[in-house]
Design a protein around this motif. Structure first.
Motif, PDB file in Angstrom:
ATOM      1  N   GLY A 134     -55.899 -26.824 -15.548  1.00 22.47           N
ATOM      2  CA  GLY A 134     -54.651 -26.807 -14.792  1.00 22.47           C
ATOM      3  C   GLY A 134     -54.530 -25.575 -13.911  1.00 22.47           C
ATOM      4  N   CYS A 135     -54.483 -25.774 -12.604  1.00 24.65           N
ATOM      5  CA  CYS A 135     -54.302 -24.672 -11.661  1.00 24.65           C
ATOM      6  C   CYS A 135     -52.812 -24.362 -11.542  1.00 24.65           C
ATOM      7  CB  CYS A 135     -54.854 -25.042 -10.294  1.00 24.65           C
ATOM      8  SG  CYS A 135     -56.636 -25.276 -10.265  1.00 24.65           S
ATOM      9  N   MET A 136     -52.437 -23.130 -11.827  1.00 17.56           N
ATOM     10  CA  MET A 136     -51.037 -22.724 -11.745  1.00 17.56           C
ATOM     11  C   MET A 136     -50.728 -22.216 -10.338  1.00 17.56           C
ATOM     12  SD  MET A 136     -50.306 -20.781 -15.366  1.00 17.56           S
ATOM     13  CE  MET A 136     -51.519 -19.483 -15.102  1.00 17.56           C
ATOM     14  N   LEU A 137     -49.829 -22.911  -9.655  1.00 16.99           N
ATOM     15  CA  LEU A 137     -49.398 -22.512  -8.322  1.00 16.99           C
ATOM     16  C   LEU A 137     -47.916 -22.156  -8.379  1.00 16.99           C
ATOM     17  CD1 LEU A 137     -51.205 -25.256  -6.201  1.00 16.99           C
ATOM     18  CD2 LEU A 137     -51.838 -22.849  -6.384  1.00 16.99           C
ATOM     19  N   THR A 138     -47.588 -20.977  -7.926  1.00 17.19           N
ATOM     20  CA  THR A 138     -46.206 -20.532  -7.923  1.00 17.19           C
ATOM     21  C   THR A 138     -45.493 -20.999  -6.652  1.00 17.19           C
ATOM     22  OG1 THR A 138     -46.655 -18.456  -6.768  1.00 17.19           O
ATOM     23  CG2 THR A 138     -46.904 -18.470  -9.187  1.00 17.19           C
ATOM     24  N   HIS A 139     -44.175 -20.843  -6.644  1.00 15.53           N
ATOM     25  CA  HIS A 139     -43.417 -21.132  -5.431  1.00 15.53           C
ATOM     26  C   HIS A 139     -43.938 -20.273  -4.281  1.00 15.53           C
ATOM     27  CE1 HIS A 139     -39.900 -23.606  -6.823  1.00 15.53           C
ATOM     28  NE2 HIS A 139     -40.384 -23.224  -7.988  1.00 15.53           N
ATOM     29  N   GLY A 140     -44.221 -19.016  -4.581  1.00 12.74           N
ATOM     30  CA  GLY A 140     -44.713 -18.120  -3.539  1.00 12.74           C
ATOM     31  C   GLY A 140     -46.071 -18.526  -3.019  1.00 12.74           C
ATOM     32  N   ASN A 141     -46.967 -18.992  -3.905  1.00 13.81           N
ATOM     33  CA  ASN A 141     -48.277 -19.468  -3.461  1.00 13.81           C
ATOM     34  C   ASN A 141     -48.143 -20.562  -2.419  1.00 13.81           C
ATOM     35  OD1 ASN A 141     -49.680 -19.272  -6.821  1.00 13.81           O
ATOM     36  ND2 ASN A 141     -49.814 -17.771  -5.165  1.00 13.81           N
ATOM     37  N   VAL A 142     -47.362 -21.581  -2.748  1.00 14.26           N
ATOM     38  CA  VAL A 142     -47.280 -22.754  -1.874  1.00 14.26           C
ATOM     39  C   VAL A 142     -46.471 -22.444  -0.626  1.00 14.26           C
ATOM     40  CG1 VAL A 142     -46.721 -25.193  -1.751  1.00 14.26           C
ATOM     41  CG2 VAL A 142     -47.511 -24.233  -3.910  1.00 14.26           C
ATOM     42  N   ARG A 143     -45.381 -21.676  -0.758  1.00 12.02           N
ATOM     43  CA  ARG A 143     -44.626 -21.312   0.437  1.00 12.02           C
ATOM     44  C   ARG A 143     -45.481 -20.494   1.402  1.00 12.02           C
ATOM     45  NH1 ARG A 143     -39.186 -21.834   1.467  1.00 12.02           N
ATOM     46  NH2 ARG A 143     -39.937 -21.218   3.528  1.00 12.02           N
ATOM     47  N   SER A 144     -46.303 -19.581   0.859  1.00 14.37           N
ATOM     48  CA  SER A 144     -47.218 -18.824   1.716  1.00 14.37           C
ATOM     49  C   SER A 144     -48.165 -19.756   2.440  1.00 14.37           C
ATOM     50  CB  SER A 144     -48.004 -17.811   0.876  1.00 14.37           C
ATOM     51  OG  SER A 144     -47.153 -16.860   0.293  1.00 14.37           O
ATOM     52  N   GLN A 145     -48.665 -20.759   1.713  1.00 22.28           N
ATOM     53  CA  GLN A 145     -49.555 -21.732   2.326  1.00 22.28           C
ATOM     54  C   GLN A 145     -48.879 -22.451   3.491  1.00 22.28           C
ATOM     55  OE1 GLN A 145     -52.980 -24.559   1.806  1.00 22.28           O
ATOM     56  NE2 GLN A 145     -52.504 -22.665   2.759  1.00 22.28           N
ATOM     57  N   LEU A 146     -47.638 -22.886   3.298  1.00 23.42           N
ATOM     58  CA  LEU A 146     -46.925 -23.592   4.362  1.00 23.42           C
ATOM     59  C   LEU A 146     -46.730 -22.695   5.579  1.00 23.42           C
ATOM     60  CD1 LEU A 146     -44.172 -25.458   2.303  1.00 23.42           C
ATOM     61  CD2 LEU A 146     -46.416 -26.308   3.014  1.00 23.42           C
ATOM     62  N   GLU A 147     -46.385 -21.425   5.367  1.00 19.62           N
ATOM     63  CA  GLU A 147     -46.177 -20.521   6.495  1.00 19.62           C
ATOM     64  C   GLU A 147     -47.483 -20.239   7.219  1.00 19.62           C
ATOM     65  OE1 GLU A 147     -43.103 -20.158   7.334  1.00 19.62           O
ATOM     66  OE2 GLU A 147     -42.663 -21.233   5.484  1.00 19.62           O
ATOM     67  N   MET A 148     -48.593 -20.206   6.491  1.00 25.35           N
ATOM     68  CA  MET A 148     -49.900 -20.037   7.127  1.00 25.35           C
ATOM     69  C   MET A 148     -50.212 -21.205   8.061  1.00 25.35           C
ATOM     70  SD  MET A 148     -52.214 -18.738   3.941  1.00 25.35           S
ATOM     71  CE  MET A 148     -51.986 -17.126   3.177  1.00 25.35           C
ATOM     72  N   ILE A 149     -49.908 -22.406   7.605  1.00 31.71           N
ATOM     73  CA  ILE A 149     -50.176 -23.596   8.424  1.00 31.71           C
ATOM     74  C   ILE A 149     -49.275 -23.598   9.652  1.00 31.71           C
ATOM     75  CG2 ILE A 149     -50.109 -26.118   8.466  1.00 31.71           C
ATOM     76  CD1 ILE A 149     -50.783 -26.039   5.467  1.00 31.71           C
ATOM     77  N   VAL A 150     -48.004 -23.234   9.465  1.00 37.26           N
ATOM     78  CA  VAL A 150     -47.097 -23.130  10.606  1.00 37.26           C
ATOM     79  C   VAL A 150     -47.637 -22.109  11.609  1.00 37.26           C
ATOM     80  CG1 VAL A 150     -44.795 -22.417  11.345  1.00 37.26           C
ATOM     81  CG2 VAL A 150     -45.055 -23.871   9.334  1.00 37.26           C
ATOM     82  N   GLY A 151     -48.118 -20.976  11.090  1.00 34.96           N
ATOM     83  CA  GLY A 151     -48.641 -19.929  11.961  1.00 34.96           C
ATOM     84  C   GLY A 151     -49.885 -20.336  12.713  1.00 34.96           C
ATOM     85  N   ALA A 152     -50.674 -21.253  12.148  1.00 32.22           N
ATOM     86  CA  ALA A 152     -51.892 -21.702  12.817  1.00 32.22           C
ATOM     87  C   ALA A 152     -51.598 -22.599  14.012  1.00 32.22           C
ATOM     88  CB  ALA A 152     -52.795 -22.438  11.826  1.00 32.22           C
ATOM     89  N   GLY A 153     -50.387 -23.155  14.082  1.00 30.49           N
ATOM     90  CA  GLY A 153     -50.004 -23.963  15.225  1.00 30.49           C
ATOM     91  C   GLY A 153     -50.588 -25.360  15.261  1.00 30.49           C
ATOM     92  N   VAL A 154     -51.193 -25.803  14.164  1.00 25.21           N
ATOM     93  CA  VAL A 154     -51.776 -27.151  14.149  1.00 25.21           C
ATOM     94  C   VAL A 154     -50.687 -28.207  14.054  1.00 25.21           C
ATOM     95  CG1 VAL A 154     -53.311 -28.709  12.891  1.00 25.21           C
ATOM     96  CG2 VAL A 154     -53.911 -26.296  13.136  1.00 25.21           C
ATOM     97  N   VAL A 155     -49.708 -27.970  13.170  1.00 20.86           N
ATOM     98  CA  VAL A 155     -48.576 -28.884  13.022  1.00 20.86           C
ATOM     99  C   VAL A 155     -47.425 -28.339  13.848  1.00 20.86           C
ATOM    100  CG1 VAL A 155     -47.041 -30.026  11.381  1.00 20.86           C
ATOM    101  CG2 VAL A 155     -49.362 -29.403  10.693  1.00 20.86           C
ATOM    102  N   GLN A 156     -46.714 -29.227  14.529  1.00 20.34           N
ATOM    103  CA  GLN A 156     -45.651 -28.810  15.428  1.00 20.34           C
ATOM    104  C   GLN A 156     -44.346 -29.516  15.093  1.00 20.34           C
ATOM    105  OE1 GLN A 156     -47.071 -29.677  19.378  1.00 20.34           O
ATOM    106  NE2 GLN A 156     -48.823 -28.286  19.196  1.00 20.34           N
ATOM    107  N   PRO A 157     -43.203 -28.879  15.374  1.00 20.46           N
ATOM    108  CA  PRO A 157     -41.921 -29.561  15.197  1.00 20.46           C
ATOM    109  C   PRO A 157     -41.894 -30.864  16.000  1.00 20.46           C
ATOM    110  CG  PRO A 157     -41.584 -27.221  15.594  1.00 20.46           C
ATOM    111  CD  PRO A 157     -43.047 -27.482  15.832  1.00 20.46           C
ATOM    112  N   GLY A 158     -41.361 -31.913  15.398  1.00 19.40           N
ATOM    113  CA  GLY A 158     -41.323 -33.205  16.061  1.00 19.40           C
ATOM    114  C   GLY A 158     -42.496 -34.103  15.743  1.00 19.40           C
ATOM    115  N   ASP A 159     -43.499 -33.573  15.040  1.00 19.37           N
ATOM    116  CA  ASP A 159     -44.643 -34.401  14.662  1.00 19.37           C
ATOM    117  C   ASP A 159     -44.227 -35.490  13.683  1.00 19.37           C
ATOM    118  OD1 ASP A 159     -46.909 -33.635  16.096  1.00 19.37           O
ATOM    119  OD2 ASP A 159     -47.314 -31.934  14.784  1.00 19.37           O
TER     120      ASP A 159
END
Length: 491
Positions: free
Chosen positions: A193-218
């Motif tokens: 079992g891999c333990m992922l915290t709220h901070g782990n996953v939220r950091s992941q989401l912000e990294m993806i937002v920062g990469a610009g691959v996913v955009q608002p309105g998609d």
């Protein structure tokens, strides 16, 4: 679009507060598809959270989900995160032995399940799962303790008396709280079992937002199982950016889902793109005589145009003509089958054939390869839409560090790296150093642009009698590029 909320508990309420005019979800409804607005979905999330609270679910309680990719999964996920509970996904295709192990190892008190063979098997094996107290049955699961709809009713009644209950629970969440335990396949033993915290996953989401691959309105369609960390990240990303999420658990209806949602971005695995490529080629080969020759010429012309564009070469008149014919006869139809508005696709989980990548680029749908693993909350690297380099899995996401050990093993560091394996300090120490670097077990190299090129799993490298190291993955990929070969194993 930076968001410093820090937890997953507030993702949903912020998405609802944004009052997006686009649907929250598009779900299967009989033989068709139905749009679900944010208010309707929010009502279910709130009621389910309150109803589960009434069943005794509290912060840090583990709750298992055995559900296909659908609205019940999404609603359950956000309801449990709001309560501060720990979500434990189970694949519907897991073996009964693995599922029993996951429930016992995690100590899940509640299981939310729908009618599936595995759910029936678990109900029959409840004597072997002593910690499991309650089974919540979606879609009228036989022999469950309480129905999903009844939990919603109880929740509505509780919210009538305590309307602030759910928001108060959301506000209590902290970034270092455990959000989910995702069990990886046990190739050398039972799943860990891999333990992922709220901070782990939220950091992941912000990294993806920062990469610009996913955009608002998609808009996107998700057909991967939500028990997989990548699918889960997509689900949560849709809440993070208030995007429309199409949910399709039946791959036989995927074409219908794509037509209903008309996604702008689509994430899948190489096998699906390879199947679509073969189908497009087969439609041409099934023609006769002159029509077949025209089809082949048109595809070759479209590929030649793509090569010239990517390589900066010049196009001759005949190539331009073939490219225009290829666009009209073949590539426009490929885009239509993908919904007609797809601007890019993302492929992960295995290497994508160069022929497939080139074909979709010629069709105007570039496929970006990415790389990640559960222990790093899903995504580590991805190609840049503006500088997509096939054969690589791109550069690290902003905030993610990638280095290579002396033997070529890929090392990862960042706030998205997991907290360790559940109840297994020894296994954690094997992969996670005190310095925070995660040893992935994958071998790779970095090209001149800092993009990661994966070579193989470290443990899979074949050493010949002469001492030469051979990567079976490269040979397998070359074999699977042949249309006659679906799977290959090199030993």
């Amino acid at each position: 679009m930076a968001d410093s909320g820090g937890t997953l508990a507030t993702l949903w309420s912020r998405a609802v507060a944004a009052r997006a005019t686009t649907p929250s979800m598009v779900v299967q409804d009989g033989s068709g598809w139905r749009e679900v607005g944010w208010e309707e979905a929010d009502e279910q999330v709130g009621r389910l959270a309150a109803g589960l609270h009434a069943l005794g679910v509290a912060r840090s309680d583990r709750v298992a989900l055995l559900l296909r990719t659908g609205m019940e999964w999404v609603v359950s996920d956000h309801a449990l995160l709001a309560l501060g509970a720990v979500v434990v996904p189970i694949y519907p295709t897991s073996s009964i032995g693995d599922a029993v192990h996951i429930l016992n190892d995690s100590g899940a008190r509640i299981l939310i399940a729908e009618p599936l063979p595995l759910a029936d098997a678990l109900l029959a094996a409840r004597d072997d799962i002593p910690a499991l107290e309650t089974v919540v049955g979606a879609e009228q699961l036989a022999d469950s303790d309480i129905g999903f709809d009844e939990v919603l009713v109880r929740g509505a009644e509780l919210l009538g008396d305590s309307p602030e209950l759910v928001e108060a629970a959301r506000a209590a969440a902290r970034p270092d709280d455990l959000a989910t335990i995702v069990y990886t396949s046990g190739t050398t033993g039972p799943p860990k079992g891999c333990m992922l915290t709220h901070g782990n996953v939220r950091s992941q989401l912000e990294m993806i937002v920062g990469a610009g691959v996913v955009q608002p309105g998609d808009r996107t369609v998700l057909h991967l199982p939500l028990a997989h960390v990548l699918a889960r990240v997509i689900e949560l990303m849709c809440a993070r950016l208030s995007l429309t999420l199409g949910l399709c658990h039946d791959t036989g209806r995927l074409t219908s889902a794509l037509a209903a949602v008309r996604p702008t971005i689509f994430v899948s695995v190489p096998r699906l793109f390879e199947t679509a490529h073969r189908a497009a080629r087969a439609r041409v080969e099934n023609e006769r005589g002159f029509r077949r020759r025209i089809g082949r010429w048109a595809i070759d012309g479209g590929l030649a145009v793509q090569r010239a564009r990517s390589g900066g070469g010049r196009l001759g008149p005949s190539t331009r003509l073939a490219g225009r014919v290829g666009e009209k006869l073949v590539f426009t139809k490929v885009r239509e089958r993908l919904g007609g508005e797809l601007r890019l696709a993302i492929s992960g989980g295995a290497a994508l054939s160069g022929d497939v990548a080139e074909f979709f680029s010629a069709a105007g749908v570039p496929i970006l390869e990415g790389y990640g693993l559960t222990e790093a909350a899903g995504v580590v690297t991805v190609n840049d839409p503006a500088h997509n380099v096939p054969g690589t899995v791109g550069r690290p996401l902003p905030g993610s560090q990638v280095e290579l050990a002396p033997d070529g093993e890929v090392l990862i560091k960042g706030p998205h790296v997991f907290a360790g394996y559940w109840r297994s300090d020894a296994a954690t120490r094997e992969v996670l150093g005190e310095d925070g670097w995660l040893r992935t077990g994958d071998l790779g190299r970095l090209d001149d642009g800092g993009r990661l090129v994966l070579l193989d799993r470290k443990k899979d490298i074949i050493v010949t009698a002469s001492g030469k190291n051979v990567s079976p993955q490269n040979i397998e990929a070359a074999l699977c590029a042949k249309p006659e070969i679906a799977q290959a194993l090199v030993v």
